[in-house]
Scaffold this motif. Structure first.
Motif, PDB file in Angstrom:
ATOM      1  N   SER A 264       0.854  -1.186   0.000  1.00 21.86           N
ATOM      2  CA  SER A 264       0.000   0.000   0.000  1.00 21.86           C
ATOM      3  C   SER A 264       0.888   1.234   0.000  1.00 21.86           C
ATOM      4  N   ILE A 308      -2.585   3.881  -3.520  1.00 17.38           N
ATOM      5  CA  ILE A 308      -2.725   2.656  -4.298  1.00 17.38           C
ATOM      6  C   ILE A 308      -2.491   1.463  -3.377  1.00 17.38           C
ATOM      7  N   SER A 310      -2.071  -2.851  -3.602  1.00 21.87           N
ATOM      8  CA  SER A 310      -1.774  -3.896  -4.587  1.00 21.87           C
ATOM      9  C   SER A 310      -1.648  -5.255  -3.918  1.00 21.87           C
ATOM     10  N   ARG A 330      -0.921  -9.475 -10.760  1.00 23.44           N
ATOM     11  CA  ARG A 330      -0.959  -8.276  -9.917  1.00 23.44           C
ATOM     12  C   ARG A 330      -2.329  -7.637 -10.018  1.00 23.44           C
ATOM     13  N   ASP A 332      -4.197  -4.065  -8.777  1.00 25.93           N
ATOM     14  CA  ASP A 332      -3.990  -2.722  -8.228  1.00 25.93           C
ATOM     15  C   ASP A 332      -5.312  -1.998  -8.076  1.00 25.93           C
ATOM     16  N   SER A 334      -6.365   1.946  -7.363  1.00 25.58           N
ATOM     17  CA  SER A 334      -5.776   3.280  -7.287  1.00 25.58           C
ATOM     18  C   SER A 334      -6.852   4.344  -7.116  1.00 25.58           C
ATOM     19  N   THR A 343     -10.010  -0.620  -9.868  1.00 26.41           N
ATOM     20  CA  THR A 343      -9.210  -1.836  -9.700  1.00 26.41           C
ATOM     21  C   THR A 343      -8.931  -2.479 -11.046  1.00 26.41           C
TER      22      THR A 343
END
Length: 376
Positions: A264, A308, A310, A330, A332, A334, A343
């Motif tokens: 984070s 963000i 992740s 991954r 994310d 944000s 997302t």
């Protein structure tokens, strides 16, 4: 350990015309058949004013570094202090910086390690406009810096003004301080597993003060009718928290590495400032906004922020170091995007073949490494 450096900065002069040469060039450029020469006797003006010499000076520069380090069975220590001083080759361009670094690591047990790498800094900088050297080309060498009364001379409307006066009346200083670094925790468990948590910070504080006094150079246009003060403060606060669990193992010809993590991050910035005119005193100890008139006052304030979060996963596998496969995933989230598009998930795979390690290429002397890679 102590290291120090002291040196001299010597300005490199520009190749500029002197007063006689300048007058001759003006005469050649402006005189017509029936026009009188602006400078009847150029030779009588001599060298005139060398504005480069009036503005610049030989200056010192200093760097001092002191450090201490020690390594024991369960810990490592490193501490350093630094000082940089540069008065500048032009008045009111001084820069000073102080730094402190702390890099330490401690083994609490056989499988638990903590540590930090931190850097603290503080600086003070006088902000002189880069136009100083641009003005040097445009100031007439036929005019002296000061008049017979010791006041700054007006150099005329066909110039950028008396540059020495401009430097004298410039008061622009920035003071900054900050911390940059990280702290971490490592835990080895179940033989092949490692948990690592680290938090990084990047903080910055800055204060800028600009004061312009009331002045007039001669009877010319180089003037400021109202004293004014502008003060601004800005700050940056960024942090990053990373947590990962890693599994690594090798057996026979196989090597495998798995990593799962959560990170984070948040970045914040804010600036606040104001301006006042007509300060009741020009003394530096009264350079505060309340010392100015409320008429025509201005203020400003703005800020930005983003974050963000992740989730990530990575798998690496290799066989005999020749056949290599990697897969990552991954996700994310944000704050820079709207909620419905906040997302995103990003998978990737890659494979490589080290052809040069195959038996059928071992006798090829001119080939040392050949690898074929592909990814998606």
């Amino acid at each position: 350990q102590v290291n120090f450096f002291e040196g001299i900065q010597s300005p490199q002069p520009f190749d500029l015309v002197n007063a006689s040469q300048y007058a001759q060039l003006i005469n050649e450029g402006e005189i017509g058949e029936d026009d009188p020469a602006p400078y009847p006797d150029p030779e009588s003006l001599g060298e005139g004013t060398d504005w480069f010499d009036e503005v610049t000076k030989v200056s010192s520069i200093r760097d001092y570094q002191a450090s201490f380090s020690q390594k024991t069975e369960n810990s490592n220590y490193y501490v350093s202090f630094g000082l940089h001083n540069n008065p500048g080759i032009v008045d009111k361009s001084e820069f000073n910086r102080y730094t402190l670094r702390l890099n330490n690591q401690y083994g609490l047990t056989d499988n638990i390690t903590i540590g930090h790498n931190l850097s603290f800094f503080s600086s003070q900088k006088e902000n002189l406009s880069d136009n100083v050297f641009n003005w040097l080309y445009r100031v007439k060498p036929t005019v002296s810096v000061y008049d017979e009364n010791g006041e700054f001379n007006d150099v005329g409307v066909d110039s950028n003004g008396n540059i020495v006066a401009n430097i004298f009346y410039t008061n622009d200083e920035t003071r900054t301080s900050g911390i940059l670094g990280n702290a971490f925790l490592n835990i080895d468990f179940f033989k092949n597993f490692t948990f690592r948590s680290s938090i990084g910070i990047d903080t910055y504080r800055s204060e800028n003060t600009v004061f312009n006094p009331e002045y007039q150079v001669g009877q010319g246009v180089q003037r400021n009718d109202l004293s004014n003060l502008t003060k601004s403060w800005d700050k940056r606060e960024n942090w990053l928290w990373e947590n990962t669990v890693t599994y690594q193992n090798s057996f026979k010809d196989h090597n495998i590495s798995l990593l799962a993590g959560y990170t984070s991050q948040e970045n914040q910035y804010e600036m606040l400032g104001g301006r006042r005119n007509s300060l009741f005193s020009e003394e530096e100890y009264l350079w505060f906004l309340d010392a100015g008139s409320t008429e025509g006052l201005t203020n400003f304030n703005y800020a930005t922020s983003n974050a963000i979060v992740s989730l990530l996963f990575r798998a690496n596998y290799s066989y005999r170091g020749k056949y290599i496969f990697t897969g990552t995933l991954r996700s994310d989230s944000s704050s820079r995007f709207s909620e419905e598009n906040r997302t995103g998930t990003f998978p990737s795979v890659a494979a490589a073949w080290r052809v040069s390690d195959e038996p059928f290429l071992q006798d090829v002397d001119w080939l040392s490494n050949l690898k074929i890679r592909g990814s998606w």
